[in-house]
Write an enzyme that holds these catalytic residues in place. Structure first.
Site, PDB file in Angstrom:
ATOM      1  N   GLY A  11     -27.894 -50.336   3.168  1.00 48.42           N
ATOM      2  CA  GLY A  11     -27.151 -50.312   1.944  1.00 48.42           C
ATOM      3  C   GLY A  11     -25.797 -50.237   2.380  1.00 48.42           C
ATOM      4  O   GLY A  11     -25.354 -50.505   3.706  1.00 48.42           O
TER       5      GLY A  11
ATOM      6  N   GLY B 190     -32.255 -49.282   3.641  1.00 50.28           N
ATOM      7  CA  GLY B 190     -32.423 -49.615   2.116  1.00 50.28           C
ATOM      8  C   GLY B 190     -33.540 -50.808   1.934  1.00 50.28           C
ATOM      9  O   GLY B 190     -34.176 -50.792   1.013  1.00 50.28           O
TER      10      GLY B 190
ATOM     11  N   GLU C  91     -31.109 -44.203  10.560  1.00 53.01           N
ATOM     12  CA  GLU C  91     -29.839 -43.461  10.036  1.00 53.01           C
ATOM     13  C   GLU C  91     -29.500 -42.630  11.119  1.00 53.01           C
ATOM     14  O   GLU C  91     -28.292 -41.945  10.962  1.00 53.01           O
ATOM     15  CB  GLU C  91     -30.292 -42.947   8.651  1.00 53.01           C
ATOM     16  CG  GLU C  91     -30.544 -43.674   7.560  1.00 53.01           C
ATOM     17  CD  GLU C  91     -32.087 -44.461   7.571  1.00 53.01           C
ATOM     18  OE1 GLU C  91     -32.709 -44.264   8.546  1.00 53.01           O
ATOM     19  OE2 GLU C  91     -32.187 -45.200   6.762  1.00 53.01           O
TER      20      GLU C  91
ATOM     21  N   ASP D 242     -33.806 -41.714   4.316  1.00 55.45           N
ATOM     22  CA  ASP D 242     -33.919 -41.784   2.771  1.00 55.45           C
ATOM     23  C   ASP D 242     -34.724 -42.736   2.252  1.00 55.45           C
ATOM     24  O   ASP D 242     -35.775 -43.289   3.005  1.00 55.45           O
ATOM     25  CB  ASP D 242     -32.445 -41.378   2.269  1.00 55.45           C
ATOM     26  CG  ASP D 242     -31.805 -42.832   2.457  1.00 55.45           C
ATOM     27  OD1 ASP D 242     -31.998 -43.827   3.281  1.00 55.45           O
ATOM     28  OD2 ASP D 242     -30.797 -43.050   1.704  1.00 55.45           O
TER      29      ASP D 242
HETATM   30  C1  QUE Z   1     -27.796 -47.309  11.069  1.00 53.23           C
HETATM   31  C2  QUE Z   1     -27.758 -47.289   9.559  1.00 53.23           C
HETATM   32  C3  QUE Z   1     -27.231 -48.503   9.186  1.00 53.23           C
HETATM   33  C4  QUE Z   1     -26.922 -49.586   9.805  1.00 53.23           C
HETATM   34  C5  QUE Z   1     -26.695 -49.458  11.301  1.00 53.23           C
HETATM   35  C6  QUE Z   1     -27.176 -48.333  11.823  1.00 53.23           C
HETATM   36  C7  QUE Z   1     -27.239 -48.780   7.695  1.00 53.23           C
HETATM   37  C8  QUE Z   1     -26.914 -50.009   7.187  1.00 53.23           C
HETATM   38  C9  QUE Z   1     -26.282 -50.843   7.745  1.00 53.23           C
HETATM   39  C10 QUE Z   1     -25.651 -52.035   7.648  1.00 53.23           C
HETATM   40  C11 QUE Z   1     -25.563 -53.208   8.390  1.00 53.23           C
HETATM   41  C12 QUE Z   1     -24.918 -54.408   8.029  1.00 53.23           C
HETATM   42  C13 QUE Z   1     -24.188 -54.395   6.879  1.00 53.23           C
HETATM   43  C14 QUE Z   1     -24.096 -53.280   6.217  1.00 53.23           C
HETATM   44  C15 QUE Z   1     -24.812 -52.249   6.370  1.00 53.23           C
HETATM   45  O1  QUE Z   1     -26.316 -50.753   9.351  1.00 53.23           O
HETATM   46  O2  QUE Z   1     -28.039 -47.682   6.894  1.00 53.23           O
HETATM   47  O3  QUE Z   1     -23.173 -53.504   4.984  1.00 53.23           O
HETATM   48  O4  QUE Z   1     -23.608 -55.488   6.587  1.00 53.23           O
HETATM   49  O5  QUE Z   1     -26.673 -49.927   5.911  1.00 53.23           O
HETATM   50  O6  QUE Z   1     -27.050 -48.140  13.190  1.00 53.23           O
HETATM   51  O7  QUE Z   1     -28.167 -46.689   8.754  1.00 53.23           O
END
Ligand code: QUE
Length: 350
Positions: free
Chosen positions: A65, A114, A137, A145
């Protein structure tokens, strides 16, 4: 503007493609709302027999997300915009879980956070040689989640706790072995699979069976026995002690992985999973997770975790509390407490 979700219908199949390639198709609130709107329209449309859920161009199915936005929201508006995002995302997760028509999710690439919330409630979940699955997470001080509290405790043995506490990345063969995926197809067969599903939406299972191939051996299967032993304790302290007492290289590596993650996240996950068996339905799970999200996104650990992983990218977060012992039952009680009634999560009306 390029649409972040492509929505179209071909014959009697609805087709939703995530299309935010610069962010590995990580979900925004607008994307969640657009997907939900299409699903609700098709739910009551007698001409739609099935829904394909995939990504458009580029790598990744869905990386998670928009947590950078959620962090900004926590810093600037007390988390209001962040909570609105999670409310919309969890409504979509629940809509998929209760959807009366078959949904086929193509996990052809990074499927994390997500993305897991979109794939796991889908009836058919196709892994490929590109699948990279994780609930990461703990690296950002959030918590597992998007329904993880429902799905992970229902995996074989202690695999769910292992995934949540280590953030381990699984490949497509491992996803199939664990039941996270229903089919394994080489990515070169995906276009043909979608073509045949559109032609025969009454024969999805046969189409996917026919285009499946034998996956390589699942590493996870080889480690299942020690995962079930070492992740059996109910407490984070117990699991850390079990890993520390095991002299194998494998246990040493996993001890490092668990120890690097946010201790509060780990304890929230363990309490979340312990409550899962008592849940009557998935809506109850998502209401709980929304409480947890509302509390976790305004904690300093989340601000710090997203900073370390996505903003500064130094990957050295300073957690507070820094140890398992520092995360008290009283802290967890506050995180799990109900929200004021008007702020609680609710699903879409049936
Ligand atoms: C742990 C996470 C997330 C993560 C990296 C983690 C996560 C998440 C993103 C993510 C990655 C690329 C994107 C972005 C979000 O990375 O939940 O918008 O462009 O969404 O180590 O929980």
């Amino acid at each position: 503007m390029i649409e972040e979700v492509l929505v179209r219908r071909t014959g009697s199949v609805g087709h939703i493609s995530l299309n935010r390639p610069k962010a590995l198709h990580a979900l925004t609130q607008a994307m969640c709302e657009a997907i939900s709107a299409a699903l609700i329209e098709w739910r009551d449309d007698a001409e739609i027999a099935a829904v394909i859920l995939d990504h458009a161009e580029g790598r990744g199915f869905c990386a998670g997300g928009d947590v950078a936005m959620v962090r900004r929201s926590a810093l600037e508006d007390g988390g209001a915009e962040g909570r609105a995002f999670f409310h919309a995302e969890y409504r979509l997760n629940h809509l998929l879980f209760t959807y009366p028509k078959p949904v086929i999710a193509f996990m052809d690439g990074v499927t994390m956070g997500g993305g897991v919330g979109l794939a796991l409630p889908s009836r058919y979940r196709v892994a490929t040689e590109n699948t990279l699955f994780a609930m990461p997470e703990g690296a950002i001080g959030l918590f597992p989640d998007v329904g993880a509290g429902w799905y992970l405790p229902r995996l074989p043995g202690q695999i769910g706790k292992f995934l949540a506490l280590t953030g381990a990345r699984l490949d497509g063969a491992e996803c199939l072995w664990a039941g996270l995926a229903t089919h394994f197809l080489p990515s070169e067969n995906l276009a043909e699979a979608k073509r045949r599903i559109i032609e025969r939406p009454d024969a999805i299972e046969a189409v996917l069976d026919e285009l499946s191939t034998e996956p390589p051996p699942a590493r996870l299967a080889r480690n299942a026995e020690r995962i079930d032993q070492l992740f059996a304790p109910d407490t984070l302290e117990g699991i850390l002690a079990a890993l520390a007492e095991d002299p194998s290289d494998w246990a040493g590596k996993e001890l490092k992985a668990v120890s690097a993650k946010c201790p509060a996240t780990a304890k929230v996950a363990l309490r979340e999973f312990a409550q899962s068996a008592g849940k009557r339905d998935f809506a109850e799970e998502m209401a709980l997770e929304y409480r947890l999200a509302a509390r976790m996104i305004v904690r300093p650990d989340f601000i710090e975790g997203v900073r370390a992983v996505l903003v500064d990218k130094d990957n050295s977060p300073a957690w507070n509390p820094a140890t398992a012992e520092g995360v008290t039952d009283a802290m967890l009680d506050a995180i799990f407490a109900p929200l004021p009634l008007q702020e609680e999560w609710t699903p879409f009306p049936a």
